[in-house]
Design a protein around this motif. Structure first.
Motif, PDB file in Angstrom:
ATOM      1  N   THR A  69      41.412  47.023  33.040  1.00 45.89           N
ATOM      2  CA  THR A  69      40.818  46.781  31.725  1.00 45.89           C
ATOM      3  C   THR A  69      41.441  47.695  30.678  1.00 45.89           C
ATOM      4  OG1 THR A  69      38.742  46.141  32.761  1.00 45.89           O
ATOM      5  CG2 THR A  69      38.644  46.736  30.442  1.00 45.89           C
ATOM      6  N   ILE A  70      41.615  48.966  31.012  1.00 50.02           N
ATOM      7  CA  ILE A  70      42.229  49.903  30.073  1.00 50.02           C
ATOM      8  C   ILE A  70      43.665  49.495  29.772  1.00 50.02           C
ATOM      9  CG2 ILE A  70      43.045  52.291  29.829  1.00 50.02           C
ATOM     10  CD1 ILE A  70      40.486  53.111  31.382  1.00 50.02           C
ATOM     11  N   ASN A  71      44.416  49.090  30.801  1.00 49.47           N
ATOM     12  CA  ASN A  71      45.796  48.640  30.578  1.00 49.47           C
ATOM     13  C   ASN A  71      45.847  47.432  29.650  1.00 49.47           C
ATOM     14  OD1 ASN A  71      46.929  50.621  32.163  1.00 49.47           O
ATOM     15  ND2 ASN A  71      47.038  49.357  33.988  1.00 49.47           N
ATOM     16  N   GLN A  72      44.925  46.501  29.818  1.00 50.25           N
ATOM     17  CA  GLN A  72      44.888  45.330  28.942  1.00 50.25           C
ATOM     18  C   GLN A  72      44.562  45.733  27.506  1.00 50.25           C
ATOM     19  OE1 GLN A  72      42.024  42.819  30.853  1.00 50.25           O
ATOM     20  NE2 GLN A  72      43.420  42.202  32.484  1.00 50.25           N
ATOM     21  N   GLN A  73      43.614  46.668  27.337  1.00 45.33           N
ATOM     22  CA  GLN A  73      43.258  47.111  25.998  1.00 45.33           C
ATOM     23  C   GLN A  73      44.447  47.791  25.318  1.00 45.33           C
ATOM     24  OE1 GLN A  73      39.897  49.602  26.806  1.00 45.33           O
ATOM     25  NE2 GLN A  73      38.430  47.921  26.759  1.00 45.33           N
ATOM     26  N   VAL A  74      45.163  48.621  26.059  1.00 41.96           N
ATOM     27  CA  VAL A  74      46.327  49.303  25.502  1.00 41.96           C
ATOM     28  C   VAL A  74      47.397  48.287  25.134  1.00 41.96           C
ATOM     29  CG1 VAL A  74      48.237  50.864  26.061  1.00 41.96           C
ATOM     30  CG2 VAL A  74      45.902  51.509  26.625  1.00 41.96           C
ATOM     31  N   SER A  75      47.612  47.298  25.992  1.00 42.47           N
ATOM     32  CA  SER A  75      48.622  46.272  25.695  1.00 42.47           C
ATOM     33  C   SER A  75      48.264  45.492  24.435  1.00 42.47           C
ATOM     34  CB  SER A  75      48.750  45.308  26.874  1.00 42.47           C
ATOM     35  OG  SER A  75      49.240  45.965  28.002  1.00 42.47           O
ATOM     36  N   ARG A  76      46.978  45.113  24.319  1.00 37.35           N
ATOM     37  CA  ARG A  76      46.555  44.394  23.104  1.00 37.35           C
ATOM     38  C   ARG A  76      46.727  45.262  21.876  1.00 37.35           C
ATOM     39  NH1 ARG A  76      42.181  41.984  26.444  1.00 37.35           N
ATOM     40  NH2 ARG A  76      41.061  43.909  26.026  1.00 37.35           N
ATOM     41  N   GLN A 131      35.288  68.308  25.437  1.00 39.73           N
ATOM     42  CA  GLN A 131      35.765  68.127  24.065  1.00 39.73           C
ATOM     43  C   GLN A 131      37.261  67.832  24.048  1.00 39.73           C
ATOM     44  OE1 GLN A 131      34.685  71.703  22.002  1.00 39.73           O
ATOM     45  NE2 GLN A 131      32.571  71.055  21.632  1.00 39.73           N
ATOM     46  N   ARG A 132      38.025  68.553  24.874  1.00 40.96           N
ATOM     47  CA  ARG A 132      39.466  68.320  24.940  1.00 40.96           C
ATOM     48  C   ARG A 132      39.763  66.887  25.364  1.00 40.96           C
ATOM     49  NH1 ARG A 132      42.796  71.820  29.114  1.00 40.96           N
ATOM     50  NH2 ARG A 132      41.404  70.675  30.488  1.00 40.96           N
ATOM     51  N   ARG A 133      39.022  66.412  26.362  1.00 43.66           N
ATOM     52  CA  ARG A 133      39.212  65.037  26.832  1.00 43.66           C
ATOM     53  C   ARG A 133      38.904  64.035  25.730  1.00 43.66           C
ATOM     54  NH1 ARG A 133      36.683  65.766  31.201  1.00 43.66           N
ATOM     55  NH2 ARG A 133      34.614  65.248  30.420  1.00 43.66           N
ATOM     56  N   GLN A 137      41.679  61.648  23.906  1.00 42.31           N
ATOM     57  CA  GLN A 137      41.551  60.195  23.928  1.00 42.31           C
ATOM     58  C   GLN A 137      41.575  59.619  22.519  1.00 42.31           C
ATOM     59  OE1 GLN A 137      37.957  59.633  26.178  1.00 42.31           O
ATOM     60  NE2 GLN A 137      39.000  59.775  28.150  1.00 42.31           N
ATOM     61  N   ALA A 138      40.880  60.264  21.600  1.00 48.58           N
ATOM     62  CA  ALA A 138      40.882  59.788  20.214  1.00 48.58           C
ATOM     63  C   ALA A 138      42.280  59.878  19.614  1.00 48.58           C
ATOM     64  CB  ALA A 138      39.885  60.595  19.381  1.00 48.58           C
ATOM     65  N   LEU A 139      42.973  60.980  19.866  1.00 47.78           N
ATOM     66  CA  LEU A 139      44.339  61.138  19.365  1.00 47.78           C
ATOM     67  C   LEU A 139      45.240  60.042  19.930  1.00 47.78           C
ATOM     68  CD1 LEU A 139      46.460  62.904  17.848  1.00 47.78           C
ATOM     69  CD2 LEU A 139      46.777  64.126  20.010  1.00 47.78           C
ATOM     70  N   ARG A 141      44.343  57.099  21.173  1.00 49.43           N
ATOM     71  CA  ARG A 141      43.910  55.777  20.722  1.00 49.43           C
ATOM     72  C   ARG A 141      44.288  55.516  19.272  1.00 49.43           C
ATOM     73  NH1 ARG A 141      39.194  56.310  22.694  1.00 49.43           N
ATOM     74  NH2 ARG A 141      38.335  57.386  20.901  1.00 49.43           N
ATOM     75  N   GLU A 142      44.095  56.511  18.410  1.00 49.60           N
ATOM     76  CA  GLU A 142      44.260  56.279  16.970  1.00 49.60           C
ATOM     77  C   GLU A 142      45.634  56.660  16.433  1.00 49.60           C
ATOM     78  OE1 GLU A 142      41.014  57.828  14.699  1.00 49.60           O
ATOM     79  OE2 GLU A 142      39.576  57.310  16.279  1.00 49.60           O
ATOM     80  N   CYS A 143      46.336  57.534  17.139  1.00 45.48           N
ATOM     81  CA  CYS A 143      47.605  58.013  16.579  1.00 45.48           C
ATOM     82  C   CYS A 143      48.821  57.627  17.408  1.00 45.48           C
ATOM     83  CB  CYS A 143      47.554  59.532  16.441  1.00 45.48           C
ATOM     84  SG  CYS A 143      46.212  60.080  15.362  1.00 45.48           S
ATOM     85  N   LEU A 144      48.748  57.785  18.702  1.00 43.39           N
ATOM     86  CA  LEU A 144      49.934  57.554  19.516  1.00 43.39           C
ATOM     87  C   LEU A 144      50.148  56.078  19.826  1.00 43.39           C
ATOM     88  CD1 LEU A 144      49.527  60.524  22.009  1.00 43.39           C
ATOM     89  CD2 LEU A 144      50.842  60.436  19.887  1.00 43.39           C
ATOM     90  N   LEU A 145      49.070  55.311  19.936  1.00 42.02           N
ATOM     91  CA  LEU A 145      49.197  53.890  20.293  1.00 42.02           C
ATOM     92  C   LEU A 145      49.320  52.983  19.072  1.00 42.02           C
ATOM     93  CD1 LEU A 145      46.625  53.705  23.202  1.00 42.02           C
ATOM     94  CD2 LEU A 145      49.109  53.905  23.335  1.00 42.02           C
ATOM     95  N   ARG A 146      49.312  53.533  17.898  1.00 39.49           N
ATOM     96  CA  ARG A 146      49.441  52.701  16.689  1.00 39.49           C
ATOM     97  C   ARG A 146      50.868  52.464  16.342  1.00 39.49           C
ATOM     98  NH1 ARG A 146      45.322  53.551  11.952  1.00 39.49           N
ATOM     99  NH2 ARG A 146      44.732  51.451  12.247  1.00 39.49           N
TER     100      ARG A 146
END
Length: 146
Positions: A69-76, A131-133, A137-139, A141-146
């Motif tokens: 599921t995570i792989n599919q979300q990243v691909s989308r 907090q690091r995790r 994850q936010a970094l 999701r919002e910065c590296l995968l854009r």
């Protein structure tokens, strides 16, 4: 020797159906025998068979589903980001805000890393690692995968 090992494995496979026991002995030629019938004229040993260990696979299957599921979300997400054609007008302000947000995540992550390196108690360390995790994850999701 390989024949005796194969015989032992076969006997082990059918051990659940054997109720009396498994007997083993060595004949005059040095050949090891296994049988469910007690030999009448030979010295023999009784083989104690244990139940096979069973590892539940349901947790592995569920983990595999989560990873898929995570792989599919990243691909989308990657497909959407590659198809986004940002225009140069209002896109510059959005890009600046996005860059500021990403820099904030990186600063928070560096501060948490610094606190972890400085030493901590168990409770504080667990909180910092959580907090690091979350920030990582936010970094991602919002910065590296854009």
């Amino acid at each position: 020797m390989p024949g005796s090992l194969a015989a032992f494995l076969i006997v082990s496979l059918f051990a659940s159906s054997v109720s009396a026991g498994v007997y083993t002995w060595t004949d005059a030629d040095g050949v090891v025998h296994f049988s469910d019938r007690q030999p009448l004229s030979r010295n023999h040993d009784i083989v104690t068979l244990t139940e096979p260990s069973v590892v539940p696979m349901s947790e592995n299957i569920e983990q595999g589903r989560r990873v898929s599921t995570i792989n599919q979300q990243v691909s989308r997400s990657l497909e959407r980001s590659s198809s986004d054609g940002r225009s140069s007008g209002t896109g510059k302000k959005a890009d600046a805000r996005h860059q500021k947000t990403c820099d904030g995540y990186r600063k928070r992550l560096a501060r948490i890393q610094q606190q972890l390196r400085a030493g901590y108690s168990n409770d504080r360390g667990n909180r910092l690692r959580r907090q690091r995790r979350e920030v990582s994850q936010a970094l991602s999701r919002e910065c590296l995968l854009r």
